[in-house]
Design a protein around this motif. Structure first.
Motif, PDB file in Angstrom:
ATOM      1  N   VAL A   1       0.611  -1.059   0.013  1.00 45.72           N
ATOM      2  CA  VAL A   1      -0.049  -0.132  -0.074  1.00 45.72           C
ATOM      3  C   VAL A   1       0.979   1.192  -0.044  1.00 45.72           C
ATOM      4  N   CYS A   2       1.672   1.296   0.913  1.00 50.81           N
ATOM      5  CA  CYS A   2       2.740   2.382   1.049  1.00 50.81           C
ATOM      6  C   CYS A   2       3.281   2.580  -0.202  1.00 50.81           C
ATOM      7  N   GLY A   3       4.034   1.435  -1.049  1.00 52.83           N
ATOM      8  CA  GLY A   3       4.757   1.554  -1.969  1.00 52.83           C
ATOM      9  C   GLY A   3       3.544   2.207  -3.348  1.00 52.83           C
ATOM     10  N   GLY A   4       2.528   1.724  -3.543  1.00 51.43           N
ATOM     11  CA  GLY A   4       1.689   2.220  -4.391  1.00 51.43           C
ATOM     12  C   GLY A   4       1.262   3.608  -4.046  1.00 51.43           C
ATOM     13  N   LEU A   5       1.145   4.087  -2.896  1.00 55.37           N
ATOM     14  CA  LEU A   5       0.767   5.486  -2.761  1.00 55.37           C
ATOM     15  C   LEU A   5       1.946   6.459  -3.077  1.00 55.37           C
ATOM     16  N   ALA A   6       3.325   5.850  -2.826  1.00 57.71           N
ATOM     17  CA  ALA A   6       4.395   6.729  -3.347  1.00 57.71           C
ATOM     18  C   ALA A   6       4.694   6.919  -4.801  1.00 57.71           C
TER      19      ALA A   6
ATOM     20  N   ALA B   1       1.055   5.614 -12.622  1.00 56.14           N
ATOM     21  CA  ALA B   1       0.171   5.913 -11.835  1.00 56.14           C
ATOM     22  C   ALA B   1      -1.000   4.731 -11.876  1.00 56.14           C
ATOM     23  N   VAL B   2      -1.259   3.859 -12.888  1.00 56.75           N
ATOM     24  CA  VAL B   2      -2.100   2.926 -12.944  1.00 56.75           C
ATOM     25  C   VAL B   2      -1.312   1.759 -12.035  1.00 56.75           C
TER      26      VAL B   2
ATOM     27  N   PHE C   1      -1.908   2.719  -8.507  1.00 56.00           N
ATOM     28  CA  PHE C   1      -3.314   2.720  -7.961  1.00 56.00           C
ATOM     29  C   PHE C   1      -3.769   1.116  -7.703  1.00 56.00           C
ATOM     30  N   VAL C   2      -3.322   0.298  -8.729  1.00 56.47           N
ATOM     31  CA  VAL C   2      -3.668  -1.133  -8.518  1.00 56.47           C
ATOM     32  C   VAL C   2      -3.266  -1.556  -7.268  1.00 56.47           C
ATOM     33  N   LEU C   3      -1.681  -1.382  -7.171  1.00 60.57           N
ATOM     34  CA  LEU C   3      -1.271  -1.956  -5.845  1.00 60.57           C
ATOM     35  C   LEU C   3      -1.677  -1.404  -4.622  1.00 60.57           C
TER      36      LEU C   3
END
Length: 293
Positions: free
Chosen positions: A111-116, A254-255, A258-260
């Motif tokens: 989650v943290c990686g996806g937000l980064a 970005a995609v 978002f998915v992660l």
């Protein structure tokens, strides 16, 4: 942009912490009418101090969300809000001594990686103000959430929880979109803007459905439905009708981000509720402890 991302993450912290407090209060409260749109249950949980503190955090989180939605695309804000489940998981592990598995800690990292990744690739919010049809559409969807809740209340077990969670997520998603459609906050403009009513109706309906879903039923099913409802639809609306874009050449990043972020949140879906048994409370008027569904 930076302020918007800080506010989005701050909103996730507020919502994630509030979830622990509200879920404990919901499970420590006697069942209401059994309906998906259960105002009796809502009145009962409002007597619980944890629920009230959670509401205060929700209010702060909503204020931060409003700031974020004024400077970030909806898809970035929606993913950050879904990531509140990572906050809930961490809070539950510390405060309620809920054990996180290695997979769940990995999901927090995802989650943290996806937000980064989203933070690096997100462009500014779209400059489209939305048509009257879109504003009316958000109000109709908000009203439809109440209808979905009424129907979901008649379903059995896991299907009921999933439908209520999805309805709650759609309601929260309506709020995300409708906030972007309120471009003039003067009293006269608010009274004539259907999106302003959609914010109130969608948010209120979402709270009703989510409270009922947390009180009984499968927590994982309810929370997974909520995450899907509050992220996918609003993100598409932002891109298709409101002009949300990424930084040049960074759409794939970005995609992926978002998915992660969404997949990581779904992996933490069981933390949409913390068990009342962990704080040693019993439902009012009940002789047995409320465990995890």
């Amino acid at each position: 942009m930076l302020l918007g991302m800080i506010c989005a993450l701050g909103s996730a912290v507020c919502f994630g912490t509030a979830s622990v407090l509200q879920a404990v209060a919901a499970r420590a409260t006697a069942p209401g009418s059994g309906s998906g749109v259960d105002t009796v249950l809502l009145m009962r949980v409002l007597r619980q101090w944890r629920y009230l503190v959670g509401l205060a955090l929700d209010g702060l989180g909503f204020a931060l969300e409003l700031v974020a939605l004024r400077s970030l695309p909806i898809y970035a804000v929606g993913a950050a809000l879904a990531a509140s489940l990572a906050v809930t998981a961490v809070v539950a592990s510390r405060v309620l001594r809920v054990r996180l598995s290695g997979v769940e800690w990995a999901a927090v990292g995802v989650v943290c990686g996806g937000l980064a990744m989203l933070g690096l690739s997100s462009g500014a919010e779209g400059d489209e103000t939305g048509s009257l049809a879109l504003r009316l559409g958000t109000l109709c969807v908000a009203a439809g959430v109440l209808g979905l809740g009424a129907l979901a209340g008649q379903l059995p077990g896991r299907a009921r929880a999933a439908a209520l969670g999805l309805g709650a997520g759609i309601g929260f998603g309506v709020v995300e979109v409708a906030v972007r459609l309120v471009d003039d906050v003067s009293p006269g403009a608010l009274v004539t803007n259907p999106a302003a009513y959609a914010v109130l109706l969608g948010g209120g309906a979402a709270f009703l459905l989510l409270t009922s879903a947390l009180q009984r039923g499968s927590v994982t099913a309810a929370t997974a439905g909520m995450v899907i409802g509050e992220t996918l639809g609003p993100a598409l609306v932002g891109v298709i009708w409101l002009g949300d874009r990424t930084r040049p050449g960074m759409a794939p990043l970005a995609v992926a981000g978002f998915v992660l972020a969404v997949l990581g949140a779904l992996a933490l879906a069981r933390f949409g509720e913390a068990p009342a048994a962990d704080v040693g409370e019993r439902p009012t008027g009940s002789s047995s402890s409320a465990g995890r569904a």
